[in-house]
Design a protein around this motif. Structure first.
Motif, mmCIF file in Angstrom:
data_model
loop_
_atom_site.group_PDB
_atom_site.id
_atom_site.type_symbol
_atom_site.label_atom_id
_atom_site.label_comp_id
_atom_site.label_asym_id
_atom_site.label_seq_id
_atom_site.Cartn_x
_atom_site.Cartn_y
_atom_site.Cartn_z
ATOM 1 N N VAL A 54 -35.746 -46.927 39.160
ATOM 2 C CA VAL A 54 -34.553 -46.576 39.149
ATOM 3 C C VAL A 54 -33.672 -46.981 40.478
ATOM 4 O O VAL A 54 -32.395 -47.819 40.297
ATOM 5 N N ALA A 55 -34.210 -46.680 41.592
ATOM 6 C CA ALA A 55 -33.546 -47.549 42.764
ATOM 7 C C ALA A 55 -33.460 -49.009 42.881
ATOM 8 O O ALA A 55 -32.545 -49.401 43.180
ATOM 9 N N ALA A 56 -34.672 -49.677 42.476
ATOM 10 C CA ALA A 56 -34.605 -50.982 42.371
ATOM 11 C C ALA A 56 -33.416 -51.431 41.261
ATOM 12 O O ALA A 56 -32.718 -52.612 41.566
ATOM 13 N N ARG A 57 -33.222 -50.966 40.275
ATOM 14 C CA ARG A 57 -32.351 -51.410 39.439
ATOM 15 C C ARG A 57 -30.842 -51.185 39.954
ATOM 16 O O ARG A 57 -30.072 -51.915 39.688
ATOM 17 N N ASP A 58 -30.791 -50.143 40.808
ATOM 18 C CA ASP A 58 -29.583 -49.775 41.296
ATOM 19 C C ASP A 58 -29.163 -50.961 42.493
ATOM 20 O O ASP A 58 -28.046 -51.333 42.546
ATOM 21 N N SER A 59 -30.125 -51.194 42.998
ATOM 22 C CA SER A 59 -29.959 -52.279 44.105
ATOM 23 C C SER A 59 -29.874 -53.727 43.458
ATOM 24 O O SER A 59 -28.976 -54.587 43.831
ATOM 25 N N GLN A 60 -30.295 -53.858 42.103
ATOM 26 C CA GLN A 60 -30.165 -55.128 41.459
ATOM 27 C C GLN A 60 -28.486 -55.110 41.168
ATOM 28 O O GLN A 60 -28.027 -56.282 40.922
ATOM 29 N N ALA A 61 -27.939 -54.046 40.660
ATOM 30 C CA ALA A 61 -26.582 -54.023 40.305
ATOM 31 C C ALA A 61 -25.867 -54.045 41.686
ATOM 32 O O ALA A 61 -24.471 -54.949 41.361
ATOM 33 N N ILE A 62 -26.272 -53.722 42.821
ATOM 34 C CA ILE A 62 -25.480 -54.363 44.014
ATOM 35 C C ILE A 62 -25.566 -55.652 44.018
ATOM 36 O O ILE A 62 -24.329 -56.244 44.440
ATOM 37 N N CYS A 63 -26.557 -56.394 43.870
ATOM 38 C CA CYS A 63 -26.800 -57.744 44.038
ATOM 39 C C CYS A 63 -25.673 -58.442 43.055
ATOM 40 O O CYS A 63 -25.007 -59.596 43.385
ATOM 41 N N GLU A 64 -25.509 -58.013 41.963
ATOM 42 C CA GLU A 64 -24.798 -58.448 41.054
ATOM 43 C C GLU A 64 -23.521 -58.319 41.175
ATOM 44 O O GLU A 64 -22.514 -59.418 41.019
ATOM 45 N N ALA A 65 -22.808 -57.306 42.038
ATOM 46 C CA ALA A 65 -21.600 -57.008 42.254
ATOM 47 C C ALA A 65 -21.193 -57.976 43.226
ATOM 48 O O ALA A 65 -20.212 -58.716 43.189
ATOM 49 N N PHE A 66 -22.246 -58.301 44.501
ATOM 50 C CA PHE A 66 -21.993 -59.255 45.385
ATOM 51 C C PHE A 66 -21.989 -60.501 44.719
ATOM 52 O O PHE A 66 -20.926 -61.507 45.397
ATOM 53 N N LEU A 67 -22.648 -60.805 43.861
ATOM 54 C CA LEU A 67 -22.811 -62.181 43.219
ATOM 55 C C LEU A 67 -21.284 -62.615 42.293
ATOM 56 O O LEU A 67 -20.789 -63.705 42.547
ATOM 57 N N ARG A 68 -20.607 -61.473 41.968
ATOM 58 C CA ARG A 68 -19.300 -61.613 41.409
ATOM 59 C C ARG A 68 -18.340 -61.590 42.351
ATOM 60 O O ARG A 68 -17.099 -62.057 42.032
ATOM 61 N N GLY A 69 -18.662 -61.387 43.395
ATOM 62 C CA GLY A 69 -17.437 -61.325 44.653
ATOM 63 C C GLY A 69 -16.497 -60.235 44.761
ATOM 64 O O GLY A 69 -15.464 -60.148 45.075
#
Length: 275
Positions: free
Chosen positions: A260-275
């Motif tokens: 679950v935590a890894a998926r949450d951090s994946q979402a953080i990465c996606e948010a950074f990617l979108r700017g």
């Protein structure tokens, strides 16, 4: 020489849960944003981990309020009735911020790191005489997870010695299994009497960092435990029972929390990617 961690790793269903969690972490580590912004992802993960750990101690703040707590440490009240300067919140933030700096020492001197984690977690509430020291006879023990009477100080001392000795010996067990047992033992023992949950969850995360599963501390297992809060206390009580089935249930829960935590951090990465 026996390898208790490896024996636990062989319990039914544990390998599958561990492999699933490792796969989730590996997918996160391959995210392209980490080539240039891994420190920012780690910092965001640390903040979310502190928030989740405080919530599991009964102190719930919004993510925005948690950012304010990290920035100010004031005693201003929030809508939830807790101030951003709440000692649980501030302790969780201090602990989470120091994970990276403690990883190398954790490999060599885990007892020293546990003392440091307690100093960070409990600095705003425990007497200086108690900071970093296992509790003595008659000392109050907080029980936010409803585990019941805590082990005696003598049992705490013996089991802490056994745990820290195992942590400095080689094992064939995956980091996920070792981290689960570290957290389970510390939660069961409640060695300090206050702040034990924050310390235990940080120790699990440190284990994953120090043993190479997540060397940059990009995931926050605390987030997974908080999201699976309905299962958290029950799985821990199963662990405390000491049965193979109880230990298996706890380790599988911890592996799911990491997923679950890894998926949450994946979402953080996606948010950074979108700017």
């Amino acid at each position: 020489m026996s390898d208790p961690f490896a024996q636990i790793a062989e319990l039914p269903g544990v390998a599958d849960a561990v492999n699933e969690a490792r796969g989730a972490v590996d997918r996160l580590l391959g995210h392209r944003i980490l080539r240039r912004r891994s420190a920012e992802v780690s910092a965001e993960s640390a903040l979310r981990g502190a928030r989740a750990s405080a919530a599991l101690e009964g102190v719930t703040l919004s993510l925005d309020d948690m950012r304010g707590a990290a920035g100010s440490g004031s005693s201003e009240d929030t809508a939830g009735g807790h101030g951003v300067g709440d000692p649980v919140v501030q302790g969780a933030l201090r602990v989470s911020a120091e994970i990276g700096a403690l990883a190398e020492t954790w490999r060599q001197a885990p007892r020293q790191v546990l003392a440091r984690l307690h100093v960070l977690a409990a600095a705003d509430i425990a007497s200086p005489d108690y900071l970093g020291r296992p509790r003595s006879e008659g000392q109050d023990v907080k029980d936010p997870l409803g585990l019941g009477p805590a082990p005696t100080p003598a049992e705490v001392a013996a089991r802490l010695d056994a745990l820290t000795a195992l942590l400095t010996r080689p094992t064939k067990a995956p980091a996920l299994v070792v981290g689960a047992i570290v957290q389970g033992e510390l939660l069961a023992l409640r060695p300090f009497g206050w702040g034990d949950g924050v310390v235990a969850r940080a120790a699990q995360r440190l284990t994953l960092v120090a043993r190479g599963l997540d060397p940059k501390s990009l995931t926050a297992p605390e987030v997974g435990h908080a999201e699976l809060a309905d299962e958290y206390a029950g799985a821990l009580r199963a662990y405390v029972s000491g049965t193979p089935e109880g230990v298996r249930r706890w380790v599988r829960h911890c592996a799911e929390a990491v997923s679950v935590a890894a998926r949450d951090s994946q979402a953080i990465c996606e948010a950074f990617l979108r700017g």
